[in-house]
Design a protein around this motif. Structure first.
Motif, PDB file in Angstrom:
ATOM      1  N   THR A 106       0.841  -1.196   0.000  1.00  0.00           N
ATOM      2  CA  THR A 106       0.000   0.000   0.000  1.00  0.00           C
ATOM      3  C   THR A 106       0.874   1.244   0.000  1.00  0.00           C
ATOM      4  O   THR A 106       1.875   1.300   0.715  1.00  0.00           O
ATOM      5  CB  THR A 106      -0.919   0.015   1.232  1.00  0.00           C
ATOM      6  N   ASP A 121      -3.333   0.593  -3.489  1.00  0.00           N
ATOM      7  CA  ASP A 121      -2.611  -0.675  -3.433  1.00  0.00           C
ATOM      8  C   ASP A 121      -1.999  -0.998  -4.788  1.00  0.00           C
ATOM      9  O   ASP A 121      -2.593  -0.723  -5.839  1.00  0.00           O
ATOM     10  CB  ASP A 121      -3.548  -1.811  -3.022  1.00  0.00           C
ATOM     11  N   LEU A 122      -0.821  -1.604  -4.757  1.00  0.00           N
ATOM     12  CA  LEU A 122      -0.122  -2.037  -5.963  1.00  0.00           C
ATOM     13  C   LEU A 122       0.430  -3.438  -5.749  1.00  0.00           C
ATOM     14  O   LEU A 122       0.614  -3.888  -4.613  1.00  0.00           O
ATOM     15  CB  LEU A 122       1.043  -1.093  -6.274  1.00  0.00           C
ATOM     16  N   HIS A 170      -1.571   2.989 -13.885  1.00  0.00           N
ATOM     17  CA  HIS A 170      -2.466   3.035 -12.718  1.00  0.00           C
ATOM     18  C   HIS A 170      -2.918   4.474 -12.517  1.00  0.00           C
ATOM     19  O   HIS A 170      -2.112   5.408 -12.542  1.00  0.00           O
ATOM     20  CB  HIS A 170      -1.714   2.526 -11.494  1.00  0.00           C
ATOM     21  N   THR A 230       3.787  -4.789  -7.243  1.00  0.00           N
ATOM     22  CA  THR A 230       4.965  -4.478  -8.046  1.00  0.00           C
ATOM     23  C   THR A 230       6.153  -4.376  -7.083  1.00  0.00           C
ATOM     24  O   THR A 230       6.051  -4.794  -5.931  1.00  0.00           O
ATOM     25  CB  THR A 230       4.751  -3.161  -8.833  1.00  0.00           C
ATOM     26  N   GLN A 275       8.367  -2.946  -4.376  1.00  0.00           N
ATOM     27  CA  GLN A 275       8.192  -2.023  -3.260  1.00  0.00           C
ATOM     28  C   GLN A 275       9.569  -1.527  -2.837  1.00  0.00           C
ATOM     29  O   GLN A 275      10.365  -2.284  -2.283  1.00  0.00           O
ATOM     30  CB  GLN A 275       7.490  -2.726  -2.099  1.00  0.00           C
ATOM     31  N   VAL A 292      -1.027   6.530  -9.828  1.00  0.00           N
ATOM     32  CA  VAL A 292       0.388   6.715 -10.147  1.00  0.00           C
ATOM     33  C   VAL A 292       0.544   7.715 -11.288  1.00  0.00           C
ATOM     34  O   VAL A 292       1.355   8.652 -11.218  1.00  0.00           O
ATOM     35  CB  VAL A 292       1.048   5.371 -10.502  1.00  0.00           C
ATOM     36  N   PRO A 322       6.905   4.212  -7.034  1.00  0.00           N
ATOM     37  CA  PRO A 322       6.221   3.293  -7.942  1.00  0.00           C
ATOM     38  C   PRO A 322       6.503   3.665  -9.399  1.00  0.00           C
ATOM     39  O   PRO A 322       6.659   4.836  -9.733  1.00  0.00           O
ATOM     40  CB  PRO A 322       4.740   3.497  -7.595  1.00  0.00           C
ATOM     41  N   VAL A 372       2.120  -0.315 -14.150  1.00  0.00           N
ATOM     42  CA  VAL A 372       2.093   0.518 -12.941  1.00  0.00           C
ATOM     43  C   VAL A 372       1.938   1.989 -13.322  1.00  0.00           C
ATOM     44  O   VAL A 372       1.188   2.738 -12.687  1.00  0.00           O
ATOM     45  CB  VAL A 372       3.368   0.297 -12.104  1.00  0.00           C
TER      46      VAL A 372
END
Length: 234
Positions: free
Chosen positions: A135, A155-156, A218, A158, A160, A221, A209, A215
């Protein structure tokens, strides 16, 4: 947000190809052009050493993972930012660039240390070994910032980033590494996920991110990066 006409952006991209630097930056160039930027592309930090050119650059968007930077290039980059050129980037393209230069790390204010991966029993040797659910937590003060206003925690799945930072960054969001049975650390570790930094007359924007194109697509992002670029620009 609307941009002023007649500004110049330098998109400097390259380094490790795993972050798809060309494809990733091309996602954002139409946005810059829509906001009045004349966009120049470069595949190395060589333009940073051209003082006359850099004096006319309002925004640097850097996506250059690892690689090296020459002393004259770094000196030109720092001088341009100090004089008011903005700098923006995501993931390893800004927070894992030029490991050979402590002065670059000092300029950016945060450096990639690691991205702890999955349970070793689930790894297959691919990049996905380091894709974990996590998160991004927006801080209360981020609610009124032009980069993050109106954006909630998200939330992702990928990489971190665990980053090493100093206290001269202004943190807008964090992410927390959990304690898992296979990890050697003994308490949770919270790292900045989005930050800004003032340097002379210039502004620097970083978000961690952004490992891959999905990503960057998103909604949160992408919005944060678009706003971050405009915020950082002269």
């Amino acid at each position: 947000m609307t941009g002023e006409q007649g500004r110049r952006a330098l998109v400097m991209r390259g380094g490790w190809e795993g972050h798809a630097p060309v494809e990733a930056t091309e996602l954002f160039i139409p946005f810059l052009e829509k906001h009045g930027f004349e966009v120049h592309r470069a595949d190395s930090p060589a333009p940073y050493a051209d003082a006359a050119f850099m004096a006319e650059v309002d925004l640097i968007v850097q996506c250059y993972t690892m690689g090296t930077i020459e002393p004259a290039q770094l000196k030109g980059l720092e001088a341009a930012i100090r004089a008011g050129t903005g700098m923006a980037g995501w993931h390893g393209g800004i927070a894992d660039s030029f490991r050979n230069s402590s002065d670059y790390l000092h300029l950016i204010g945060g450096q990639f240390a690691c991205h702890p991966g999955k349970d070793p029993a689930e790894r297959d040797g691919s990049q996905a070994d380091n894709f974990v659910p996590y998160t991004v937590n927006l801080l209360p003060e981020a609610g009124g910032h032009p980069i993050t206003e109106g954006i909630a925690d998200f939330d992702l799945v990928t990489e971190q980033y665990w980053v090493l930072t100093d206290d001269y960054i202004d943190v807008l969001a964090t992410t927390t590494q959990k304690i898992r049975p296979w990890d050697p650390w003994h308490r949770e570790v919270t790292s900045p996920a989005i930050w800004t930094r003032r340097w002379g007359a210039g502004r620097i924007f970083v978000t961690t991110p952004g490992h891959s194109l999905d990503v960057l697509h998103h909604d949160s992002v992408r919005t944060i990066i678009e706003r971050g670029m405009l915020w950082a620009s002269r």
